[in-house]
Motif scaffolding. Structure first.
Motif, PDB file in Angstrom:
ATOM      1  N   MET A 292       0.835  -1.198   0.000  1.00  0.00           N
ATOM      2  CA  MET A 292       0.000   0.000   0.000  1.00  0.00           C
ATOM      3  C   MET A 292       0.872   1.251   0.000  1.00  0.00           C
ATOM      4  N   ARG A 293       0.387   2.273  -0.669  1.00  0.00           N
ATOM      5  CA  ARG A 293       1.049   3.577  -0.605  1.00  0.00           C
ATOM      6  C   ARG A 293       0.636   4.285   0.677  1.00  0.00           C
ATOM      7  N   GLN A 295      -0.138   7.335   1.012  1.00  0.00           N
ATOM      8  CA  GLN A 295      -1.255   8.247   0.738  1.00  0.00           C
ATOM      9  C   GLN A 295      -2.610   7.548   0.862  1.00  0.00           C
ATOM     10  N   ASP A 296      -2.604   6.220   0.719  1.00  0.00           N
ATOM     11  CA  ASP A 296      -3.873   5.474   0.758  1.00  0.00           C
ATOM     12  C   ASP A 296      -4.234   4.992   2.160  1.00  0.00           C
TER      13      ASP A 296
END
Length: 393
Positions: A292-293, A295-296
């Motif tokens: 996962m990034r 930002q997410d």
């Protein structure tokens, strides 16, 4: 002769900044100790040697102190080393490599210091075991790693009981590009306000070291359970001692525990490595791994803890490349007011890029690299008020 009752002078060597944590761990084992720069001094038996090697999460190694004495000349060093009771520890066939270091001392040539120390020990063993000078010692037996350390003209002679450094737990088969040592990861967790009943997130988990060490701490799994130690080779070290210490440690593992640990990384390859490392450590069921990034990341949970060892300048070779990451971290994390955030970096401008001043900052060393541990404490959970009997709500 060394027995289970013999009291020995011992030292737990550790990285700068870790001393207080190591001292706390030793005291938690019921052993009195003295904290100094880069080390913690204590007395103990071979049982305590086994216990500290098995249980200490933040130390590097445990050594036996053979002796300390002033040494300003090579003759003085030779005689001081020779006077020590080497025969109590080293059998005739012992392999005893000598490492050395010299800090602020007249005897500054490390190779010469090592050579003189080795010669003095050889002479002592020849005398004790009645061996002629013309016949070299075999050194075909068990290994006893010796160190001669000179500081301010005081020589300290030690034997290493640990072998491979204590950070090598045995579960990490593969690493990321800039791995964090296991004992450093354990220290980062011990410096947080996390308890096993709180959510924990590491959104730059790499090979999973921080969440794995957190799970080991929560479950009270001794970090040295799955590894071997140098002292196991020594004939005078009772083999049953380590087996008993490990058996006792296994009995103290907390089995009935549900943990809420999330570990994410943008690199799917690292996530697979982290999963395998967690499996080998015995905590795969305790950690949710997800590619996962940052930002997410979002959460509805409250009063959790975020710990991160993000890429930083020296690790990537470019400070400018991490500035956007630090800004994104601030945008995502600062709004989580009830969460405490702990971020390790060497970037002195981190707070400016992140967008908030840390509650507290702690200086540590990641290997030889000076780093800071930025601590942002979240809002405390309100205490639940007791409702007296008969009170209307």
């Amino acid at each position: 002769m060394i027995t289970k009752e013999t009291k020995l002078k011992l030292v737990a060597a550790c990285a700068a900044g870790m001393e207080a944590l190591v001292g706390r761990e030793i005291r938690n084992l019921g052993i009195e100790c003295q904290v100094e720069n880069g080390k913690v001094l204590f007395e103990g038996t071979i049982v305590d040697i086994a216990r500290t090697n098995v249980w200490l999460r933040t130390a590097d190694r445990i050594k036996i102190i053979l002796g300390e004495f002033p040494a300003t000349t090579f003759d003085g060093l030779f005689e001081g080393v020779k006077a020590l009771a080497w025969e109590e520890f080293l059998p005739l066939d012992a392999e005893f490599p000598v490492a050395g270091k010299s800090i602020k001392s007249k005897l500054f040539s490390t190779p010469d210091v090592q050579s003189i120390t080795k010669k003095a020990i050889v002479n002592k063993l020849r005398e004790v075991y009645h061996r002629p000078a013309s016949v070299p010692l075999a050194e075909t037996g068990s290994k006893f790693p010796i160190e001669v350390a000179l500081r301010n003209d005081i020589a300290t002679l030690t034997i290493d009981t640990t072998g491979s450094s204590l950070f090598k737990r045995g579960y990490r088969t593969e690493k990321g590009g800039a791995p964090l040592k296991e004992n450093m990861a354990a220290a980062l967790m011990m410096l947080t306000n996390w308890y096993p009943d709180k959510p924990l997130v590491d959104f730059t988990c790499g090979s999973g070291t921080i969440p794995i060490e957190a799970a080991l701490i929560a479950r009270n799994i001794a970090p040295g359970l799955k590894r071997n130690f140098q002292f196991e080779e020594w004939g005078w070290f009772d083999k049953n001692v380590l087996a008993e210490v490990k058996a006792a440690a296994r009995s103290e593992i907390k089995q009935d525990l549900t943990l809420d640990i999330l570990a994410t990384d943008i690199d799917h390859r690292l996530i697979e490595i982290a999963k395998e490392n967690a499996r080998l450590a015995g905590v795969a069921e305790d950690i949710e791994f997800k590619q996962m990034r940052l930002q997410d990341f979002h959460t509805e949970k409250e009063y959790g803890v975020l710990v991160s060892n993000p890429p930083y300048g020296e690790r990537l070779g470019d400070f400018s490349a991490v500035k956007p990451l630090y800004r994104e971290m601030g945008e995502v994390l600062i709004p989580l007011e009830t969460w405490s955030k702990y971020i390790l970096t060497s970037d002195l401008m981190f707070e400016e890029h992140f967008g908030a001043k840390a509650t507290k900052k702690r200086k540590l060393y990641n290997g030889a690299l000076r780093v800071d541990y930025y601590q942002y404490w979240g809002k405390r959970k309100p205490r639940e008020q007791k409702i007296e009997k008969g009170t209307e709500v």
